[in-house]
Design a protein around this motif. Structure first.
Motif, PDB file in Angstrom:
ATOM      1  N   ASP A  68      37.176  44.433  40.244  1.00  0.00           N
ATOM      2  CA  ASP A  68      38.571  44.338  40.681  1.00  0.00           C
ATOM      3  C   ASP A  68      38.769  43.123  41.579  1.00  0.00           C
ATOM      4  OD1 ASP A  68      39.246  46.622  39.283  1.00  0.00           O
ATOM      5  OD2 ASP A  68      39.060  47.955  41.026  1.00  0.00           O
ATOM      6  N   TYR A  69      37.750  42.826  42.393  1.00  0.00           N
ATOM      7  CA  TYR A  69      37.862  41.689  43.312  1.00  0.00           C
ATOM      8  C   TYR A  69      37.798  40.351  42.581  1.00  0.00           C
ATOM      9  CZ  TYR A  69      36.860  38.596  47.254  1.00  0.00           C
ATOM     10  OH  TYR A  69      36.902  37.569  48.173  1.00  0.00           O
ATOM     11  N   SER A  71      38.245  39.620  39.543  1.00  0.00           N
ATOM     12  CA  SER A  71      39.285  39.388  38.539  1.00  0.00           C
ATOM     13  C   SER A  71      40.510  38.727  39.158  1.00  0.00           C
ATOM     14  CB  SER A  71      39.684  40.710  37.872  1.00  0.00           C
ATOM     15  OG  SER A  71      40.267  41.604  38.807  1.00  0.00           O
ATOM     16  N   ASN A  72      40.615  38.757  40.497  1.00  0.00           N
ATOM     17  CA  ASN A  72      41.716  38.099  41.209  1.00  0.00           C
ATOM     18  C   ASN A  72      41.243  36.907  42.027  1.00  0.00           C
ATOM     19  OD1 ASN A  72      44.027  39.864  40.545  1.00  0.00           O
ATOM     20  ND2 ASN A  72      42.808  41.441  41.564  1.00  0.00           N
ATOM     21  N   HIS A  73      40.041  36.447  41.749  1.00  0.00           N
ATOM     22  CA  HIS A  73      39.481  35.290  42.433  1.00  0.00           C
ATOM     23  C   HIS A  73      38.818  34.379  41.396  1.00  0.00           C
ATOM     24  CE1 HIS A  73      40.004  38.137  45.747  1.00  0.00           C
ATOM     25  NE2 HIS A  73      39.962  37.107  46.572  1.00  0.00           N
TER      26      HIS A  73
END
Length: 339
Positions: A68-69, A71-73
C-alpha cells in the motif's frame, strides 16, 4: 545515509536495512498501517531504501502494508527484499519448504500483496534439509529471467549448503546468492565459525537479524524492563549481562545510546555487513538512524569483541593458535594478517 553494494552485484542499498516484521498488529503487538507508513517515511527521508519483509510476517500483513505504501511512492527508489519457505497457508502439502512449487506460488502471492511486478531480492527464508540446492538456484534463476525477482539471497542455512549452491551456480551460469541473512550480534557470534567466513569468501553481504538481540543490548532488561522476553533466554544470562554492561560503558564514553554502539560493532566488522533494524515506533527508528554518525575506535571495538568472544572450535581456534601463527609456514599467517 551512504549506500553500499549488496554482495557481488551493482545493487546500491542504504547502510541500514529497515526490518518490517512488526508491521501489523496480529498477535497483540506491532505497528498499525498509519504508524508503519510514518516509519517508512522517516526511513526514506533519511536516505534509506532497503526494506526487509517476508511472506509470513504478520500473516502477510507486513507485505500488504508495504504494498500500500510503495504503490503511492517511487517504486524504483526502494530495494524490496522478501522471503519464501515458511508455511503461509493450509491449502496443500507444498505450502511450505524450499521446493520449486512453493517458491513459485509464494512469489506470486507476495507480488499481489506487495502490489508490484517484481521483487528486488528474494531470500530462501530457512533451509528445509529436504530440497536439493540446485533445485532452489535453478528456480530462482528462472524467476530472474522472467523478471519477477532481480537477485537471489539466502537466510538461516548451513554454510556448506550455501557454498555448494554458489559453486554450482558459478559452474552452471545461474545467478548466485548475493546476501546472507543470519542472527548476528554481540550476544550471538556463532556465525563467525563457518557462515561469515564463507560469506566473505563468496563476496556476499551479511544482513544480520536481531543485531540488538531483541533489545537486550540496549540495556533495557538490566534496567528492569523484561518485556516479552522469556526468563530462560540467553539474552538474560550472566554472559549477556557482562557484554551489555560493556556496551553501556562505551555508550557513556561516546555520549550516544547503547543501540548505536551495538549496531556499529556489526557495521565495523571486516566483512560487508548491513544490519536489519526493526521498529514499531517512529522514535525507535529515528534513534537507530543516528548510528551512521557514530564511529567506534579500535580500543572500543576490541573491548566489545573481547567481552563477547566465543570459542570458534575446530578448525577456527586451531588456526588462531599462537604456535601456528608464529612458528609455522615461515611467518605466513603474520604476513596475511598485515595485508
Amino acid at each position: 545515509m551512504n549506500y553500499k553494494l549488496l554482495g557481488r552485484s551493482g545493487l546500491k542499498v542504504s547502510e541500514l536495512c529497515l526490518g518490517t516484521m512488526g508491521f501489523g498488529t496480529e498477535g497483540g503487538w506491532g505497528a498499525d498501517a498509519a504508524t508503519s507508513f510514518a516509519i517508512m517515511d522517516a526511513y526514506a527521508n533519511a536516505g534509506g531504501n532497503f526494506l526487509d519483509t517476508a511472506n509470513v510476517y504478520k500473516l502477510g500483513t507486513s507485505e500488504k502494508i508495504i504494498g500500500d505504501y510503495i504503490s503511492n511512492h517511487d517504486r524504483d527508489y526502494f530495494v524490496l527484499a522478501t522471503k519464501y519457505t515458511l508455511k503461509d497457508n493450509v491449502t496443500n502439502p507444498n505450502a511450505s519448504g524450499n521446493n520449486r512449487k512453493n517458491m513459485m506460488r509464494s512469489v506470486e502471492e507476495s507480488l499481489k500483496r506487495l502490489k508490484t511486478d517484481f521483487i528486488d531480492v528474494l531470500y530462501l527464508h530457512i533451509w528445509d534439509n529436504i530440497t536439493p540446492i540446485d533445485e532452489v538456484l535453478r528456480a530462482m534463476d528462472d524467476l530472474i529471467k522472467q523478471g519477477k525477482i532481480t537477485y537471489a539471497a539466502i537466510s538461516d542455512t548451513p554454510a556448506w549448503v550455501v557454498a555448494k549452491g554458489n559453486t554450482l551456480a558459478e559452474l552452471m551460469g545461474w545467478s548466485q546468492f548475493i546476501a546472507l541473512q543470519v542472527e548476528y550480534s554481540l550476544l550471538a557470534r556463532t556465525a563467525e565459525r563457518e557462515l561469515i567466513p564463507m560469506a566473505k569468501h563468496f563476496g556476499m553481504t551479511v544482513t544480520p537479524w536481531a543485531p540488538l538481540a531483541g533489545g537486550a543490548l540496549t540495556g533495557k532488561y538490566l534496567k528492569g524492563d523484561k518485556g516479552r522476553i522469556k526468563p530462560e533466554s540467553n539474552r538474560l544470562n550472566a554472559r549477556a549481562e557482562k557484554i551489555t554492561k560493556v556496551v553501556m560503558e562505551v555508550a557513556a564514553e561516546l555520549g550516544v545510546s547503547e543501540s548505536h554502539v551495538a549496531l556499529n560493532w556489526t557495521r565495523q566488522q571486516y566483512f560487508s555487513c548491513i544490519p536489519i533494524v526493526g521498529a514499531t515506533k517512529v522514535n525507535q527508528l529515528l534513534d537507530n538512524l543516528k548510528t551512521v554518525d557514530v564511529v567506534l575506535n579500535a580500543d572500543q571495538m576490541k573491548r566489545l569483541s573481547d567481552a563477547s568472544a566465543i570459542e570458534l572450535g575446530f578448525p577456527g581456534d586451531f588456526f588462531n593458535e599462537e604456535a601456528v601463527k608464529n612458528n609455522s609456514f615461515g611467518g605466513f599467517y603474520d604476513r596475511v594478517e598485515k595485508r
